[in-house]
Enzyme design. Structure first.
Site, PDB file in Angstrom:
ATOM      1  N   CYS A 114       1.013  -1.266   0.059  1.00 21.50           N
ATOM      2  CA  CYS A 114      -0.086   0.030   0.013  1.00 21.50           C
ATOM      3  C   CYS A 114       0.748   1.344  -0.080  1.00 21.50           C
ATOM      4  CB  CYS A 114      -0.892   0.103   1.170  1.00 21.50           C
ATOM      5  SG  CYS A 114      -2.281  -1.517   1.266  1.00 21.50           S
ATOM      6  N   HIS A 256      -3.332   7.002   2.493  1.00 18.82           N
ATOM      7  CA  HIS A 256      -3.665   5.786   1.822  1.00 18.82           C
ATOM      8  C   HIS A 256      -4.901   5.219   2.476  1.00 18.82           C
ATOM      9  CE1 HIS A 256      -4.088   1.336   1.269  1.00 18.82           C
ATOM     10  NE2 HIS A 256      -3.965   1.229   2.438  1.00 18.82           N
ATOM     11  N   ASN A 286     -10.360  -0.125  -0.329  1.00 17.96           N
ATOM     12  CA  ASN A 286      -8.819  -0.107  -0.149  1.00 17.96           C
ATOM     13  C   ASN A 286      -8.358  -0.768  -1.453  1.00 17.96           C
ATOM     14  OD1 ASN A 286      -6.108  -0.482   0.442  1.00 17.96           O
ATOM     15  ND2 ASN A 286      -6.297  -0.980   2.649  1.00 17.96           N
TER      16      ASN A 286
END
Length: 335
Positions: A114, A256, A286
């Site tokens: 990520c 993020h 996500n």
């Protein structure tokens, strides 16, 4: 004189299939209320059978090039940040570059889960600073749905597929759109907190039985929550100090998009009002390495980000890895 990297174009691409929480209710032990309360997610996009990470990367890159008013042959390097490449070997970036028509330019992948997009941004900026490139295409692209256990509600409800891309060009420090200080970090002692355990030489995927859960992505959510907030917060404070920005100078926090609890807690820790934290997690979930460029593109399309805004980027991912960067928002053409 030091060459700065200036963001001059951006774009994104999502698969056509949208999976709502209501659909997940029919296939696993979960509910819309449970998912929203713990993650803030209402839906996510999932790649159809046959759609590859490179397909999404190309779609986002084409839009970014159009936004930058550039043709593919004007790009000097292509960087793809991904944890879900088309194949284990070779990298996905050369495929993307070939499909775009960039010519024989350097093209390579960056893998930091990520945090991948910020690692790619740092690498692209370094190519420009060194004089090795004038314009660099940085893409975050994922088909995370391919590595999720469909019966594990702790992960399957969170992640979605997608891609986001930006074009960096050489410019002057301090000009609108210039990337400011950037900091990265890692801690390999936490490698097992966010991982796909099987697939490497110690545990070859081919030797695993069909029901081996270790073939899928796993995450220790509670430990990751606090580490993410801590590391992103520390990194953000360092970047603000190096940029000479006070917390009050930050117009927007773009972190993020892990889940709404992490982004809210991070904003609180840094001291940025939650309403100044950009979020699109409800709409896309996500998307790992794609989450920051997707959030930037969506916020730009909504008119949230305006030229001259001071933007703070933060990320945390497997490895463990993390990063933060300061950016003055440019005047970018919408696509």
């Amino acid at each position: 004189m030091t060459r700065a990297s200036v963001l001059t174009g951006l774009g994104s691409c999502l698969p056509s299939r949208c999976v709502t929480n209501a659909e997940l209710e029919r296939t696993m032990d979960t509910s819309d209320e449970w998912i929203r309360a713990r993650t803030g997610i209402a839906q996510r996009y999932v790649a159809e059978e046959g759609t590859l990470t490179s397909d999404l990367a190309v779609g986002a890159a084409e839009r970014a090039l159009k936004s930058a008013r550039l043709t593919p042959d004007e790009i000097d390097a292509v960087i793809v940040a991904t944890t879900t490449p088309d194949r284990p070997c070779p990298a996905t970036a050369p495929t993307v570059a070939a499909r775009l028509g960039t010519g024989p330019v350097p093209a390579f992948d960056v893998s930091a889960v990520c945090s991948g997009f910020l690692y790619g941004l740092a690498t692209g900026s370094g190519l420009i600073a060194s004089g090795a490139a004038e314009r660099v295409l940085v893409i975050g692209a994922e088909t995370f749905s391919r590595i999720l256990n469909p019966q594990d509600r702790s992960t399957s409800v969170i992640f979605g597929d997608g891609a986001g891309a930006v074009v960096l060009r050489a410019g002057e420090p301090g000009e609108t759109g210039a990337l400011g200080p950037l900091r990265l970090g890692s801690d390999g002692t936490g490698v097992d907190l966010i991982t796909v355990p099987a697939g490497g030489p110690p545990r070859p995927g081919a030797a695993a039985p069909d029901d081996l859960a270790d073939r899928y992505f796993t995450m220790e959510g509670k430990r990751v929550f606090w580490l993410a907030v801590q590391r992103m917060g520390e990194c953000a404070e360092s970047v603000l100090d190096r940029a000479g920005w006070r917390v009050a100078d930050v117009d927007w926090l773009v972190s993020h998009q892990a889940n709404h609890r992490i982004t809210a807690r991070l904003a609180d820790e840094i001291g940025i009002p939650r309403e100044r934290s950009v979020s699109n997690i409800a709409e896309v979930g996500n998307t790992a390495a794609a989450s920051i460029p997707l959030a930037l593109d969506h916020a730009h399309a909504r008119g949230t980000l305006r030229p001259g805004d001071r933007v703070l980027l933060t990320a945390f991912g497997g490895g463990l890895t993390w990063g933060a960067a300061a950016l003055t928002w440019p005047a970018v053409d919408p696509v």
